[in-house]
Enzyme design. Structure first.
Site, PDB file in Angstrom:
ATOM      1  N   HIS A 148      34.689  59.819   4.702  1.00  0.00           N
ATOM      2  CA  HIS A 148      33.434  59.851   3.526  1.00  0.00           C
ATOM      3  C   HIS A 148      32.428  60.701   4.322  1.00  0.00           C
ATOM      4  O   HIS A 148      31.387  60.836   3.686  1.00  0.00           O
ATOM      5  CB  HIS A 148      33.329  58.623   2.929  1.00  0.00           C
ATOM      6  CG  HIS A 148      34.164  58.207   2.172  1.00  0.00           C
ATOM      7  ND1 HIS A 148      35.559  58.766   1.760  1.00  0.00           N
ATOM      8  CD2 HIS A 148      34.374  57.052   1.132  1.00  0.00           C
ATOM      9  CE1 HIS A 148      36.208  58.135   1.043  1.00  0.00           C
ATOM     10  NE2 HIS A 148      35.487  57.027   0.634  1.00  0.00           N
ATOM     11  N   SER A 161      46.156  51.655  -2.482  1.00  0.00           N
ATOM     12  CA  SER A 161      46.212  52.819  -3.593  1.00  0.00           C
ATOM     13  C   SER A 161      47.444  53.515  -3.440  1.00  0.00           C
ATOM     14  O   SER A 161      48.114  53.795  -4.907  1.00  0.00           O
ATOM     15  CB  SER A 161      45.125  53.776  -3.247  1.00  0.00           C
ATOM     16  OG  SER A 161      45.148  54.359  -1.866  1.00  0.00           O
ATOM     17  N   PHE A 173      40.540  49.191  -0.229  1.00  0.00           N
ATOM     18  CA  PHE A 173      39.336  49.490  -0.955  1.00  0.00           C
ATOM     19  C   PHE A 173      39.814  50.139  -2.199  1.00  0.00           C
ATOM     20  O   PHE A 173      39.172  51.274  -2.551  1.00  0.00           O
ATOM     21  CB  PHE A 173      38.484  50.468   0.206  1.00  0.00           C
ATOM     22  CG  PHE A 173      38.232  49.966   1.800  1.00  0.00           C
ATOM     23  CD1 PHE A 173      37.472  49.189   1.981  1.00  0.00           C
ATOM     24  CD2 PHE A 173      39.254  50.610   2.554  1.00  0.00           C
ATOM     25  CE1 PHE A 173      37.300  48.608   3.086  1.00  0.00           C
ATOM     26  CE2 PHE A 173      39.066  50.192   3.835  1.00  0.00           C
ATOM     27  CZ  PHE A 173      38.209  49.198   4.091  1.00  0.00           C
ATOM     28  N   GLY A 218      44.119  59.624   2.761  1.00  0.00           N
ATOM     29  CA  GLY A 218      43.746  58.130   3.110  1.00  0.00           C
ATOM     30  C   GLY A 218      44.586  57.227   2.554  1.00  0.00           C
ATOM     31  O   GLY A 218      44.058  56.480   1.485  1.00  0.00           O
ATOM     32  N   HIS A 270      37.587  59.484  -4.839  1.00  0.00           N
ATOM     33  CA  HIS A 270      37.334  58.209  -4.966  1.00  0.00           C
ATOM     34  C   HIS A 270      36.014  57.832  -4.211  1.00  0.00           C
ATOM     35  O   HIS A 270      35.560  58.908  -3.551  1.00  0.00           O
ATOM     36  CB  HIS A 270      38.204  57.221  -4.281  1.00  0.00           C
ATOM     37  CG  HIS A 270      37.852  55.866  -4.470  1.00  0.00           C
ATOM     38  ND1 HIS A 270      38.181  54.467  -3.647  1.00  0.00           N
ATOM     39  CD2 HIS A 270      37.833  55.040  -5.597  1.00  0.00           C
ATOM     40  CE1 HIS A 270      37.873  53.498  -4.086  1.00  0.00           C
ATOM     41  NE2 HIS A 270      37.714  53.821  -5.480  1.00  0.00           N
ATOM     42  N   ASP A 302      40.748  60.249  -0.740  1.00  0.00           N
ATOM     43  CA  ASP A 302      40.252  59.142  -0.401  1.00  0.00           C
ATOM     44  C   ASP A 302      40.156  58.862   1.215  1.00  0.00           C
ATOM     45  O   ASP A 302      40.435  57.813   1.556  1.00  0.00           O
ATOM     46  CB  ASP A 302      40.730  57.967  -0.983  1.00  0.00           C
ATOM     47  CG  ASP A 302      39.881  56.806  -1.119  1.00  0.00           C
ATOM     48  OD1 ASP A 302      38.662  56.931  -0.945  1.00  0.00           O
ATOM     49  OD2 ASP A 302      40.787  55.581  -1.230  1.00  0.00           O
ATOM     50  N   ASP A 353      47.575  60.040   6.435  1.00  0.00           N
ATOM     51  CA  ASP A 353      46.364  59.283   7.435  1.00  0.00           C
ATOM     52  C   ASP A 353      46.830  59.390   8.668  1.00  0.00           C
ATOM     53  O   ASP A 353      48.238  59.302   9.130  1.00  0.00           O
ATOM     54  CB  ASP A 353      46.535  58.034   6.766  1.00  0.00           C
ATOM     55  CG  ASP A 353      45.113  57.266   6.879  1.00  0.00           C
ATOM     56  OD1 ASP A 353      44.620  57.048   8.140  1.00  0.00           O
ATOM     57  OD2 ASP A 353      44.708  56.553   6.160  1.00  0.00           O
ATOM     58  N   GLY A 392      41.747  55.216  11.243  1.00  0.00           N
ATOM     59  CA  GLY A 392      40.414  54.665  10.732  1.00  0.00           C
ATOM     60  C   GLY A 392      39.338  55.902  10.485  1.00  0.00           C
ATOM     61  O   GLY A 392      39.618  56.848  11.392  1.00  0.00           O
TER      62      GLY A 392
HETATM   63  N1  SAH Z   1      43.227  54.670  -0.302  1.00  0.00           N
HETATM   64  C1  SAH Z   1      42.954  53.496   0.587  1.00  0.00           C
HETATM   65  C2  SAH Z   1      41.432  53.677   1.432  1.00  0.00           C
HETATM   66  C3  SAH Z   1      41.568  54.665   2.408  1.00  0.00           C
HETATM   67  S1  SAH Z   1      40.174  54.509   3.545  1.00  0.00           S
HETATM   68  C4  SAH Z   1      43.083  52.245   0.032  1.00  0.00           C
HETATM   69  O1  SAH Z   1      43.461  52.083  -1.245  1.00  0.00           O
HETATM   70  O2  SAH Z   1      42.626  50.930   0.467  1.00  0.00           O
HETATM   71  C5  SAH Z   1      40.335  56.136   4.439  1.00  0.00           C
HETATM   72  C6  SAH Z   1      41.216  56.461   5.259  1.00  0.00           C
HETATM   73  O3  SAH Z   1      41.364  57.804   5.710  1.00  0.00           O
HETATM   74  C7  SAH Z   1      41.260  55.666   6.532  1.00  0.00           C
HETATM   75  O4  SAH Z   1      42.681  54.862   6.742  1.00  0.00           O
HETATM   76  C8  SAH Z   1      41.332  56.877   7.575  1.00  0.00           C
HETATM   77  O5  SAH Z   1      42.241  56.513   8.766  1.00  0.00           O
HETATM   78  C9  SAH Z   1      41.887  58.061   6.763  1.00  0.00           C
HETATM   79  N2  SAH Z   1      41.166  59.453   7.388  1.00  0.00           N
HETATM   80  C10 SAH Z   1      39.767  59.408   7.677  1.00  0.00           C
HETATM   81  N3  SAH Z   1      39.807  60.895   8.189  1.00  0.00           N
HETATM   82  C11 SAH Z   1      41.065  61.438   8.071  1.00  0.00           C
HETATM   83  C12 SAH Z   1      41.698  62.503   8.627  1.00  0.00           C
HETATM   84  N4  SAH Z   1      41.019  63.512   8.803  1.00  0.00           N
HETATM   85  N5  SAH Z   1      43.183  62.693   8.511  1.00  0.00           N
HETATM   86  C13 SAH Z   1      43.767  61.723   8.023  1.00  0.00           C
HETATM   87  N6  SAH Z   1      43.323  60.582   7.778  1.00  0.00           N
HETATM   88  C14 SAH Z   1      41.758  60.394   7.752  1.00  0.00           C
HETATM   89 MG    MG Z   2      37.954  54.987  -1.382  1.00  0.00          MG
END
Ligand code: SAH
Ligand code: MG
Length: 205
Positions: free
Chosen positions: A139, A47, A15, A41, A164, A136, A66, A70
């Site tokens: 959300h 990223s 993303f 994330g 982000h 990131d 992460d 998800g």
């Molecule tokens: N930066 C990524 C997109 C991140 S999507 C890119 O460039 O594509 C958001 C991610 O945050 C997911 O993989 C999810 O598993 C992670 N996430 C959500 N809540 C979290 C938490 N409490 N601790 C660790 N990771 C988390």
């Molecule tokens: Mg994002």
């Protein structure tokens, strides 16, 4: 960034539009002068290629956190779900294999350190200050705020904070990351740049 790194960043799942990824790389270069980089994330590593390349250029590392299970919005039935990242053995999401392939393909294993766990749990025991923080992760309002709470104070003076998916207009997307940005500004971070939904700030020296 090298052409090979860019090609990997552009083709892998994730993303991060390329213009925002390049802005993220620039922000990582600035923060990397102050200290190591930290991302919340990782997902499939998209990223992390833009940021890992910046870390390497500055002779430092990117830690990327992460649990690889998800966010709420990545689960089955939600907008950002991808059935390919579900582990058939357990029925749960597991993006770690994709992440590892991405970092290997980008030849960034020496600069990118995966930290596998829940962000607040890792943060509760973390001691290393950082020059750059990228928020990131999840959300949802409480999840995004918890990330800010746990990590923003680890940014060194002169360091960089990037957030982000900041949408000022609710019609464009969820508000939590924008609320985090507003809070960061209230708490003294100075806005530096905006590219798409990516907002970059600096902690005063
Ligand atoms: N930066 C990524 C997109 C991140 S999507 C890119 O460039 O594509 C958001 C991610 O945050 C997911 O993989 C999810 O598993 C992670 N996430 C959500 N809540 C979290 C938490 N409490 N601790 C660790 N990771 C988390
Ligand atoms: Mg994002």
């Amino acid at each position: 960034m090298t052409e090979a790194e860019l090609a990997v960043a552009r083709r892998v799942k994730g993303f991060m539009p390329d213009d925002e990824g390049l802005a993220l790389h620039e922000a990582g270069l600035a923060g990397g002068e102050v200290g190591p980089l930290l991302e919340i994330g990782s997902y499939c590593g998209k990223s992390a290629v833009y940021l890992g390349s910046a870390a390497r250029a500055r002779g430092t590392v990117l830690y990327t956190i992460d649990h690889h299970r998800g966010s709420e919005e990545n689960q089955a039935g939600w907008e950002h779900h991808d059935p390919e990242v579900v582990d058939p053995a357990t029925g749960r999401m597991d993006t770690l294999p994709y992440f590892r392939r991405t970092i290997e393909a980008a030849a960034l294993e020496g600069a990118v350190v995966a930290v596998i766990g829940d962000s607040p749990t890792v943060g509760a025991h973390w001691a290393t200050p950082v020059g750059f923080l990228f928020i990131d992760g999840g959300h949802a309002e409480d999840v995004a705020m918890a990330d800010y709470d746990m990590w923003a104070r680890r940014v060194l003076p002169g360091g960089v904070l990037a957030i982000h998916d900041c949408f000022e207009d609710p019609a464009d997307g969820g508000q939590a990351p924008f609320h985090v940005w507003e809070r960061a500004v209230r708490e003294g971070f100075e806005p530096v740049a905006t590219t798409g939904s990516l907002r970059v700030l600096r902690k005063p020296r």
